[in-house]
Design a protein around this motif. Structure first.
Motif, PDB file in Angstrom:
ATOM      1  N   ALA A 191      62.428  35.977  40.956  1.00  0.00           N
ATOM      2  CA  ALA A 191      62.737  35.736  42.372  1.00  0.00           C
ATOM      3  C   ALA A 191      63.223  36.972  43.111  1.00  0.00           C
ATOM      4  O   ALA A 191      63.085  37.057  44.330  1.00  0.00           O
ATOM      5  N   LEU A 192      63.798  37.923  42.393  1.00  0.00           N
ATOM      6  CA  LEU A 192      64.358  39.114  43.041  1.00  0.00           C
ATOM      7  C   LEU A 192      63.365  40.269  42.988  1.00  0.00           C
ATOM      8  O   LEU A 192      63.205  40.923  41.959  1.00  0.00           O
ATOM      9  N   GLN A 193      62.680  40.498  44.098  1.00  0.00           N
ATOM     10  CA  GLN A 193      61.734  41.612  44.213  1.00  0.00           C
ATOM     11  C   GLN A 193      62.223  42.559  45.311  1.00  0.00           C
ATOM     12  O   GLN A 193      62.680  42.119  46.370  1.00  0.00           O
ATOM     13  N   PHE A 194      62.111  43.851  45.041  1.00  0.00           N
ATOM     14  CA  PHE A 194      62.591  44.837  46.009  1.00  0.00           C
ATOM     15  C   PHE A 194      61.752  44.813  47.283  1.00  0.00           C
ATOM     16  O   PHE A 194      60.564  44.468  47.261  1.00  0.00           O
ATOM     17  N   VAL A 195      62.378  45.191  48.386  1.00  0.00           N
ATOM     18  CA  VAL A 195      61.686  45.237  49.678  1.00  0.00           C
ATOM     19  C   VAL A 195      60.613  46.329  49.644  1.00  0.00           C
ATOM     20  O   VAL A 195      60.682  47.266  48.835  1.00  0.00           O
ATOM     21  N   PRO A 196      59.591  46.237  50.523  1.00  0.00           N
ATOM     22  CA  PRO A 196      58.486  47.212  50.521  1.00  0.00           C
ATOM     23  C   PRO A 196      58.942  48.659  50.612  1.00  0.00           C
ATOM     24  O   PRO A 196      58.342  49.535  49.963  1.00  0.00           O
ATOM     25  N   LYS A 197      59.975  48.953  51.380  1.00  0.00           N
ATOM     26  CA  LYS A 197      60.444  50.335  51.509  1.00  0.00           C
ATOM     27  C   LYS A 197      60.841  50.909  50.152  1.00  0.00           C
ATOM     28  O   LYS A 197      60.485  52.047  49.807  1.00  0.00           O
ATOM     29  N   ILE A 198      61.555  50.110  49.357  1.00  0.00           N
ATOM     30  CA  ILE A 198      61.975  50.549  48.022  1.00  0.00           C
ATOM     31  C   ILE A 198      60.784  50.585  47.079  1.00  0.00           C
ATOM     32  O   ILE A 198      60.618  51.531  46.295  1.00  0.00           O
ATOM     33  N   GLN A 199      59.910  49.572  47.157  1.00  0.00           N
ATOM     34  CA  GLN A 199      58.730  49.544  46.284  1.00  0.00           C
ATOM     35  C   GLN A 199      57.819  50.741  46.526  1.00  0.00           C
ATOM     36  O   GLN A 199      57.322  51.366  45.578  1.00  0.00           O
ATOM     37  N   GLN A 200      57.593  51.078  47.792  1.00  0.00           N
ATOM     38  CA  GLN A 200      56.684  52.176  48.116  1.00  0.00           C
ATOM     39  C   GLN A 200      57.212  53.509  47.609  1.00  0.00           C
ATOM     40  O   GLN A 200      56.474  54.300  47.006  1.00  0.00           O
ATOM     41  N   THR A 201      58.501  53.763  47.834  1.00  0.00           N
ATOM     42  CA  THR A 201      59.083  55.018  47.351  1.00  0.00           C
ATOM     43  C   THR A 201      59.196  54.996  45.832  1.00  0.00           C
ATOM     44  O   THR A 201      59.025  56.029  45.173  1.00  0.00           O
ATOM     45  N   GLY A 202      59.460  53.819  45.261  1.00  0.00           N
ATOM     46  CA  GLY A 202      59.485  53.696  43.804  1.00  0.00           C
ATOM     47  C   GLY A 202      58.132  54.009  43.196  1.00  0.00           C
ATOM     48  O   GLY A 202      58.038  54.656  42.148  1.00  0.00           O
ATOM     49  N   ALA A 203      57.048  53.556  43.851  1.00  0.00           N
ATOM     50  CA  ALA A 203      55.689  53.855  43.372  1.00  0.00           C
ATOM     51  C   ALA A 203      55.419  55.349  43.401  1.00  0.00           C
ATOM     52  O   ALA A 203      54.790  55.903  42.492  1.00  0.00           O
ATOM     53  N   LEU A 204      55.893  56.003  44.444  1.00  0.00           N
ATOM     54  CA  LEU A 204      55.723  57.454  44.561  1.00  0.00           C
ATOM     55  C   LEU A 204      56.477  58.168  43.437  1.00  0.00           C
ATOM     56  O   LEU A 204      55.972  59.130  42.830  1.00  0.00           O
ATOM     57  N   LEU A 205      57.674  57.670  43.146  1.00  0.00           N
ATOM     58  CA  LEU A 205      58.485  58.241  42.069  1.00  0.00           C
ATOM     59  C   LEU A 205      57.781  58.091  40.725  1.00  0.00           C
ATOM     60  O   LEU A 205      57.690  59.040  39.930  1.00  0.00           O
ATOM     61  N   LEU A 206      57.229  56.903  40.464  1.00  0.00           N
ATOM     62  CA  LEU A 206      56.525  56.668  39.196  1.00  0.00           C
ATOM     63  C   LEU A 206      55.264  57.513  39.094  1.00  0.00           C
ATOM     64  O   LEU A 206      54.917  58.005  38.015  1.00  0.00           O
ATOM     65  N   GLN A 207      54.589  57.678  40.225  1.00  0.00           N
ATOM     66  CA  GLN A 207      53.369  58.483  40.222  1.00  0.00           C
ATOM     67  C   GLN A 207      53.678  59.907  39.778  1.00  0.00           C
ATOM     68  O   GLN A 207      52.948  60.494  38.968  1.00  0.00           O
ATOM     69  N   ARG A 208      54.757  60.456  40.287  1.00  0.00           N
ATOM     70  CA  ARG A 208      55.114  61.845  39.936  1.00  0.00           C
ATOM     71  C   ARG A 208      55.654  61.939  38.519  1.00  0.00           C
ATOM     72  O   ARG A 208      55.448  62.947  37.832  1.00  0.00           O
ATOM     73  N   LEU A 209      56.347  60.906  38.063  1.00  0.00           N
ATOM     74  CA  LEU A 209      56.832  60.899  36.681  1.00  0.00           C
ATOM     75  C   LEU A 209      55.671  60.802  35.691  1.00  0.00           C
ATOM     76  O   LEU A 209      55.706  61.409  34.627  1.00  0.00           O
ATOM     77  N   HIS A 210      54.646  60.032  36.056  1.00  0.00           N
ATOM     78  CA  HIS A 210      53.469  59.882  35.191  1.00  0.00           C
ATOM     79  C   HIS A 210      52.434  60.979  35.432  1.00  0.00           C
ATOM     80  O   HIS A 210      51.317  60.904  34.916  1.00  0.00           O
ATOM     81  N   LYS A 211      52.792  61.977  36.262  1.00  0.00           N
ATOM     82  CA  LYS A 211      51.890  63.097  36.547  1.00  0.00           C
ATOM     83  C   LYS A 211      50.568  62.616  37.144  1.00  0.00           C
ATOM     84  O   LYS A 211      49.481  63.045  36.744  1.00  0.00           O
ATOM     85  N   HIS A 212      50.689  61.680  38.116  1.00  0.00           N
ATOM     86  CA  HIS A 212      49.524  61.198  38.874  1.00  0.00           C
ATOM     87  C   HIS A 212      48.457  60.592  37.963  1.00  0.00           C
ATOM     88  O   HIS A 212      47.273  60.885  38.074  1.00  0.00           O
TER      89      HIS A 212
END
Length: 475
Positions: A191-212
């Protein structure tokens, strides 16, 4: 010992086979099933439950899940929880700034009735005057369901509303009815999902951690939702093979250090700083410190009651066999002692990053002055990591991250939980111990914490979701 660790890392030995793994067969036998329901919706006819949760984002998350269960238990309607401003966390964020409010309400509709605010005829009531305000002082830690039925339900039926202020860890894990326990897991993991602002920046963070990487990690979908596939495409960047990374939660901020009553090599100056901090932020603890005889810092350390320092954390990682090239994401960047304290980590592991290093000032700007929202980014990066190491097993962030990795990880998301008492005994001998022996003892101490087992009685379902209420065991 740090010099010996540096020498060992320079040899660039092959990593142990099980370093990035957990016992797959045993762990993969447990699959998520908290989303399964076997009851009718609650009408919420007995009145309204209001909750103002305290602490940081992780304490608030636990409070929200507990509030959902109490609302169902009392056949009451839950008002979307509010978050209390804390002098420690200094964050004005409310529920809808962190979590998707509509999803929360809609997802739990088959379980409880949730509204965004009290009806108008109840908003003008002086809740304190009529006895409808209940604080943590009024409720024992981890109270059983019968406490709420005996003490809270009568107030609810009489006044139509109860307001829990500072509501935190005030609901027991056992004994509790099966479906209520499952509801608690359902709230936390679904039931607890982060708001789009957090999800979008979180996705960017994961992308850079996984080296795109061209393929998202196994937990990315649960953490960043619709931003998983697009992963916020960046110009001039080509998708390649995923880079493996270790996330390390260094629970070594000043509040943790001060609350521990331990010493960290800073002498008299450090003692004065931490005493002053306790006097402001933990007055009850400061009073106990002055009026009662407490265990000495050395005794606290030997009992495993002190958080690992950055220096001890890096020694643990080196002894476990993580090589010098390991990519490490550090959560909790506001380390007590600042960057100099991180020098031991960065000198031995140069590929060490934080969210502040991976995200630009512009990308971080919307989250500045919102510590809970920044902590949500740390939660995403730690939960999605190929391996996760904590330095304090009692930390709420570490507990929630470890539980999330267990629930959705399918037996492929190893977590390193150090036994601080065992490690303390090893560290206390580090001036006379050979590196080979140190390495063997650390690996033995940590390997024992990787065992797959069902949740022990009375332990947190958020941290240990392997139980029949939250996960299904398949032979």
């Amino acid at each position: 010992m740090l010099a010996l660790a540096a020498h060992a890392l320079a040899e660039n030995k092959r990593e142990p086979k099980d370093l990035w793994q957990e016992p797959f067969a045993e762990a993969s036998a447990w699959i998520p099933c908290a989303d399964q329901r076997n009851w009718d919706p609650s009408g919420g006819n007995n009145g309204y439950i209001m909750v103002t949760a305290n602490g940081g984002i992780n304490q608030q998350r636990v409070a929200v899940c507990n509030a959902v269960v109490v609302a169902r238990l009392l056949n009451s309607t839950l008002v979307v929880p509010k978050f209390m401003y804390s002098s420690v966390w200094r964050d004005m964020s409310q529920f809808s700034d962190i979590y998707q409010e509509e999803h929360f309400i809609n997802y739990l509709t088959p379980d409880i009735r949730i509204v965004k605010e009290l009806p108008e005829d109840l908003q003008s009531l002086d809740l304190e005057a009529i006895g409808s305000v209940v604080t943590d002082v009024d409720i024992r830690k981890e109270s059983k369901p019968r406490f709420y039925l005996k003490n809270i339900l009568p107030i609810l039926l009489k006044n139509r509303v109860v307001h829990f202020i500072g509501f935190g860890n005030r609901l027991a894990f056992d004994p509790i009815p099966f479906q209520l326990q499952r509801l608690r897991c359902r709230c936390n993991f679904h039931a607890l999902q982060f708001v789009p602002k957090i999800q979008q920046t979180g996705a960017l963070l994961l992308q850079r951690l996984h080296k795109h990487a061209s393929h998202p990690g196994p937990l990315d979908h649960y953490l960043v939702g619709p931003y998983t596939k697009s992963n916020v495409k960046e110009k001039g960047v080509h998708a390649g093979k995923a880079s493996r990374y270790l996330a390390l939660h260094l629970r070594f901020e000043i509040d943790m250090v001060a609350h521990s009553l331990c010493e960290y090599g800073g002498g008299e100056e450090e003692r004065k700083v931490l005493e002053a901090y306790r006097a402001i932020h933990f007055p009850a603890l400061a009073l106990i410190e002055k009026t009662k005889r407490l265990p000495s810092p050395s005794v606290l350390r030997s009992e495993g009651l002190c958080p690992l320092t950055p220096e001890e954390a890096v020694l643990m990682l080196a002894a476990l066999g993580f090589n010098r090239k390991t990519h490490i994401f550090v959560a909790g960047a506001n380390i007590y002692g600042g960057q100099p304290r991180l020098a031991a980590l960065t000198s031995l592991y140069p590929n060490l990053v934080t969210k502040e290093k991976l995200l630009s000032a512009t990308e971080l700007e919307p989250f500045l002055n919102f510590s809970s929202q920044l902590a949500a980014l740390d939660f995403i990066a730690c939960t999605a990591a190929d391996a996760f190491a904590m330095t304090d097993s009692g930390s709420q962030l570490s507990s929630l991250v470890a539980g999330y990795r267990t629930y959705y990880g399918g037996g492929r998301m190893p977590t390193i939980r150090p036994n601080k008492r065992r490690l303390a005994a090893i560290f206390m001998k580090n001036s006379t111990i050979a590196w080979k022996v140190f390495e063997q003892r650390v690996r033995k101490a940590v390997r024992q914490t990787k065992h797959v087992f069902e949740r022990p009685v009375a332990r947190s379902v958020y941290r240990f979701p392997r139980c029949k209420e939250c996960m299904c065991f398949t032979e």
